[in-house]
Design an enzyme around this catalytic site. Structure first.
Site, short mmCIF file in Angstrom:
data_model
loop_
_atom_site.label_atom_id
_atom_site.label_comp_id
_atom_site.label_asym_id
_atom_site.label_seq_id
_atom_site.Cartn_x
_atom_site.Cartn_y
_atom_site.Cartn_z
N GLU A 202 9.45 79.82 67.22
CA GLU A 202 9.46 81.05 68.01
C GLU A 202 8.54 80.97 69.21
O GLU A 202 8.34 81.95 69.90
CB GLU A 202 9.10 82.26 67.13
CG GLU A 202 10.10 82.45 65.99
CD GLU A 202 10.00 83.81 65.33
OE1 GLU A 202 9.48 84.75 65.94
OE2 GLU A 202 10.44 83.92 64.18
N LYS A 334 16.58 94.36 61.55
CA LYS A 334 17.27 93.25 62.24
C LYS A 334 18.76 93.52 62.09
O LYS A 334 19.29 93.48 60.96
CB LYS A 334 16.95 91.93 61.55
CG LYS A 334 15.48 91.49 61.61
CD LYS A 334 15.23 90.37 60.61
CE LYS A 334 13.94 89.59 60.89
NZ LYS A 334 13.61 88.68 59.76
#
Ligand code: PGA
Ligand code: ZN
Length: 425
Positions: A202, A334
């Site tokens: 990430e 999400k």
């Protein structure tokens, strides 16, 4: 009215295929979105449809794209894009499974989000404003990774994300400056100590720490080195992603070389919370460890945010179960964990109705798609988690939030400390 739905395969930030959808409406408005992908996925998540086999190590999405073209496109053509609930209900009905296993949540999420953007475009509004429907919104408090670990960095730490949050920054613009300062300071400190090995999935630093605790020590020092007060200006937030550490009826932490029970995992989180400027912990125990999550919430829920990610998987029914069990005081949202915008909104609303905090989140595999910036603002989620402060699939979201903050002008309000569960503020 939807006149065209098109799907194609594109590439995500890990160099894996993913689904992109484009939607066109009768008036000429268009919307486009693509699916993210997780690496540390919960067993109760909606299914990402992958081709399997040898080609592209089985990660191909040709089947998902073909099904979207052959089945989703004709089903949605002619429908009203402004009726997101009807669109998403049609997607669920067409799929026919409990977890999008037939059409793939990677296809349904791309289409559902593309419809949302097209409807906003037809209304002549940015997506966040279309979603807000006149309700007051806030710029979300960012949660940003400084070191990666777990499934995102070759398990260099057992804990997956070491992040920072700046609740008193006053604006997104200032929060991002402060995070940039801490990210830079952390890199310098690690380099000086010979502990810097690159960047993780990430974009956070890929560390060579000898223990999880060492990561906390370095992050606390990085906050100070950047000129901020830990626990005042800048707080630490962890995603333990304990699911990835599950081992039989307990947990095994390879870096710390320790086997731990659920109670020991929670006790150690509590000890870290006493020692370091911690404000938030995600998934301190595994996805089905209701007793452990309830224990963490009872022990720590007055001081820190206890977030369910793999534990809740953006599923309103699981949020309600957790609430009944005394587990969690915050929900990670999400959209691809459940597969449509409306179902994700239902999970968010269930969490909000419970008095919990809500955090709209990216996945570890992302694209340049900026939908989550709009969802976090439009839903007034209060918080947003996008991974780190490097790599353009991450920065695209932060940069979009800067644009939204500018669009709001003098009406812009930063959620800040109010984004936390009431007991934690
Ligand atoms: P994932 O990780 O996208 O790999 O699941 C993100 C998270 O655990 O929050
Ligand atoms: Zn997580």
């Amino acid at each position: 009215t939807i006149t065209r739905v098109h799907a194609r395969a594109i590439w995500d930030s890990r160099g894996r295929p993913t689904v992109e959808a484009e939607v066109e409406l009768a008036g000429g408005a268009t919307g486009r979105a693509s699916a993210p992908a997780g690496a540390s996925r919960g067993a109760h998540e909606a299914i990402d449809l992958r081709d399997g086999g040898e080609h592209l190590a089985g990660m191909g999405v040709a089947n998902a794209v073909a099904l979207a073209r052959a089945e989703i496109a004709p089903r949605l053509t002619g429908m009203d894009a402004a009726d997101q609930a009807a669109i998403d209900a049609a997607l669920c009905e067409l799929d026919g499974t409990a977890n999008k296993a037939r059409l793939g949540a990677n296809a349904t999420v791309a289409v559902s989000l593309a419809v949302l953007h097209a409807a906003a475009a037809a209304a002549g509004e940015p997506t966040w404003r279309w979603l807000a429907q006149g309700r007051a919104v806030r710029l979300p408090l960012p949660e940003i990774q400084i070191f990666g670990g777990g499934a995102h960095a070759g398990r260099r730490t057992d804990v997956q994300d070491f992040m920072v949050m700046c609740p008193r920054a006053g604006s997104i613009a200032r929060a991002l400056e402060m995070t940039a300062d801490v990210y830079r300071a952390a890199g310098i400190l690690m380099d000086e100590a010979g502990l810097l090995a690159g960047t993780a999935d990430e974009g956070g630093w890929w560390p060579n720490f000898n223990s999880n605790e060492q990561a906390l020590v370095f992050l606390t020092r990085a906050i100070e080195r950047a000129g901020y007060r830990g626990g005042e200006d800048v707080f630490i937030s962890l995603d333990i992603a304990a699911n990835e550490l599950a081992d039989g009826d307990g947990y095994f932490l390879p870096l710390d070389q320790r086997r731990m029970t659920s109670a020991e995992m929670v006790d150690r989180a509590a000890q870290w919370a006493r020692t370091y400027p911690l404000i938030s912990i995600e998934d301190p125990v595994g996805q089905d460890d209701m007793a452990g999550m309830a224990r963490a919430t009872a022990l720590l829920g007055d001081e820190i945010q206890i977030i369910g990610d793999d534990f809740l998987v953006t599923n309103a029914a699981r949020v309600k179960q957790a609430l009944a069990g005394g587990a969690c005081n915050a929900a990670l949202i999400k959209v691809n964990q459940i597969g449509t915008v409306s179902e994700a909104a239902a999970a968010l609303n269930a969490a909000r109705d419970a008095g919990w905090a809500t955090i709209v989140s990216a996945r570890s595999g992302e694209t340049e798609d900026i939908s989550i910036a709009h969802l976090a603002v439009g839903w007034d989620a209060g918080q947003i988690k996008v991974g780190s402060f490097a790599r353009s699939e991450r920065m695209a979201k932060w940069n979009e939030l800067l644009r939204i903050e500018e669009q709001l002008g003098s009406a812009a309000r930063y959620a800040g400390i109010d984004a936390f569960p009431a007991a934690v503020r």
